[in-house]
Write a protein that holds these residues in place. Structure first.
Motif, PDB file in Angstrom:
ATOM      1  N   ASP A  30       0.836  -1.208   0.000  1.00  0.00           N
ATOM      2  CA  ASP A  30       0.000   0.000   0.000  1.00  0.00           C
ATOM      3  C   ASP A  30       0.862   1.246   0.000  1.00  0.00           C
ATOM      4  OD1 ASP A  30      -2.882  -0.891   2.079  1.00  0.00           O
ATOM      5  OD2 ASP A  30      -1.993  -1.822   0.308  1.00  0.00           O
ATOM      6  N   TYR A  31       0.479   2.214  -0.781  1.00  0.00           N
ATOM      7  CA  TYR A  31       1.066   3.549  -0.815  1.00  0.00           C
ATOM      8  C   TYR A  31       2.440   3.607  -1.493  1.00  0.00           C
ATOM      9  CZ  TYR A  31      -2.454   3.725   2.864  1.00  0.00           C
ATOM     10  OH  TYR A  31      -3.599   3.583   3.585  1.00  0.00           O
ATOM     11  N   HIS A  32       2.913   2.476  -2.000  1.00  0.00           N
ATOM     12  CA  HIS A  32       4.184   2.455  -2.711  1.00  0.00           C
ATOM     13  C   HIS A  32       3.943   2.194  -4.197  1.00  0.00           C
ATOM     14  CE1 HIS A  32       6.826   2.277   0.883  1.00  0.00           C
ATOM     15  NE2 HIS A  32       5.803   1.621   1.413  1.00  0.00           N
ATOM     16  N   SER A  33       4.660   2.921  -5.051  1.00  0.00           N
ATOM     17  CA  SER A  33       4.590   2.617  -6.476  1.00  0.00           C
ATOM     18  C   SER A  33       5.185   1.242  -6.738  1.00  0.00           C
ATOM     19  CB  SER A  33       5.357   3.657  -7.292  1.00  0.00           C
ATOM     20  OG  SER A  33       4.693   4.896  -7.269  1.00  0.00           O
ATOM     21  N   PHE A  68      -2.253  -5.190 -21.686  1.00  0.00           N
ATOM     22  CA  PHE A  68      -1.861  -5.472 -20.306  1.00  0.00           C
ATOM     23  C   PHE A  68      -2.545  -4.477 -19.372  1.00  0.00           C
ATOM     24  CE2 PHE A  68       2.606  -7.520 -21.060  1.00  0.00           C
ATOM     25  CZ  PHE A  68       2.045  -8.382 -21.993  1.00  0.00           C
ATOM     26  N   THR A  69      -2.958  -4.971 -18.203  1.00  0.00           N
ATOM     27  CA  THR A  69      -3.590  -4.123 -17.204  1.00  0.00           C
ATOM     28  C   THR A  69      -2.992  -4.421 -15.834  1.00  0.00           C
ATOM     29  OG1 THR A  69      -5.671  -4.151 -18.449  1.00  0.00           O
ATOM     30  CG2 THR A  69      -5.762  -3.417 -16.155  1.00  0.00           C
ATOM     31  N   ILE A  70      -2.589  -3.369 -15.141  1.00  0.00           N
ATOM     32  CA  ILE A  70      -2.028  -3.527 -13.797  1.00  0.00           C
ATOM     33  C   ILE A  70      -3.092  -3.150 -12.773  1.00  0.00           C
ATOM     34  CG2 ILE A  70      -1.103  -1.166 -13.672  1.00  0.00           C
ATOM     35  CD1 ILE A  70       1.374  -2.368 -12.252  1.00  0.00           C
ATOM     36  N   SER A  71      -3.085  -3.848 -11.635  1.00  0.00           N
ATOM     37  CA  SER A  71      -4.069  -3.544 -10.597  1.00  0.00           C
ATOM     38  C   SER A  71      -3.514  -3.930  -9.234  1.00  0.00           C
ATOM     39  CB  SER A  71      -5.379  -4.298 -10.861  1.00  0.00           C
ATOM     40  OG  SER A  71      -5.171  -5.695 -10.800  1.00  0.00           O
ATOM     41  N   ARG A  72      -4.101  -3.347  -8.225  1.00  0.00           N
ATOM     42  CA  ARG A  72      -3.727  -3.667  -6.846  1.00  0.00           C
ATOM     43  C   ARG A  72      -4.792  -4.513  -6.185  1.00  0.00           C
ATOM     44  NH1 ARG A  72       0.104  -0.778  -4.118  1.00  0.00           N
ATOM     45  NH2 ARG A  72       0.941   1.096  -5.118  1.00  0.00           N
ATOM     46  N   ASP A  73      -4.379  -5.392  -5.279  1.00  0.00           N
ATOM     47  CA  ASP A  73      -5.293  -6.072  -4.377  1.00  0.00           C
ATOM     48  C   ASP A  73      -4.708  -5.863  -2.985  1.00  0.00           C
ATOM     49  OD1 ASP A  73      -6.818  -7.740  -2.787  1.00  0.00           O
ATOM     50  OD2 ASP A  73      -6.971  -9.304  -4.318  1.00  0.00           O
TER      51      ASP A  73
END
Length: 126
Positions: A30-33, A68-73
């Motif tokens: 979280d909160y980091h690129s 391509f798609t980037i995402s966070r979980d």
């Protein structure tokens, strides 16, 4: 001990899909690129996609745009890369990397990232 681990690589036929995951231990993503990079044999490491520390912006290389798609979980402390319409030229070792700064804007430059995983092989071939 901080560790990034990539998973989801493998062999896929042209036009197929893979979903890579970058999981962290000893570190909260979280909160980091977070960036995804790749390196094919005999070629330099290339930035593929990244997501900013706030999660509200992404960058995608022209070579993979629209595929391509980037995402966070955040619940799973992972960052995923969904790869569709794969081509033989996508064959490479794929790495995830984390910027230790908080809330930074993500860029597709490997020098901006402090922590790296060991990589996962993606092979696109018929």
């Amino acid at each position: 001990q901080l560790q990034l681990v990539e998973s989801g690589g493998g062999l896929v036929q042209p036009g197929g899909s893979l979903r890579l995951s970058c999981a962290a231990s000893g570190f909260i993503l979280d909160y980091h690129s977070i960036g995804w990079f790749r390196q094919a044999p005999g070629k330099e490491r290339e930035g593929v996609s990244c997501i900013s520390g706030s999660g509200d912006s992404t960058n995608v290389a022209d070579s993979v745009k629209g595929r391509f798609t980037i995402s966070r979980d955040d619940a799973k402390n992972t960052v995923n890369l969904q790869m569709n319409s794969l081509k033989p030229e996508d064959t490479a070792v794929y790495y995830c990397a984390a910027d230790e700064r908080l809330f930074s804007v993500c860029v597709l430059s490997s020098g901006e990232y402090d922590f790296w995983g060991q990589g996962t092989q993606v092979t696109v071939s018929s």
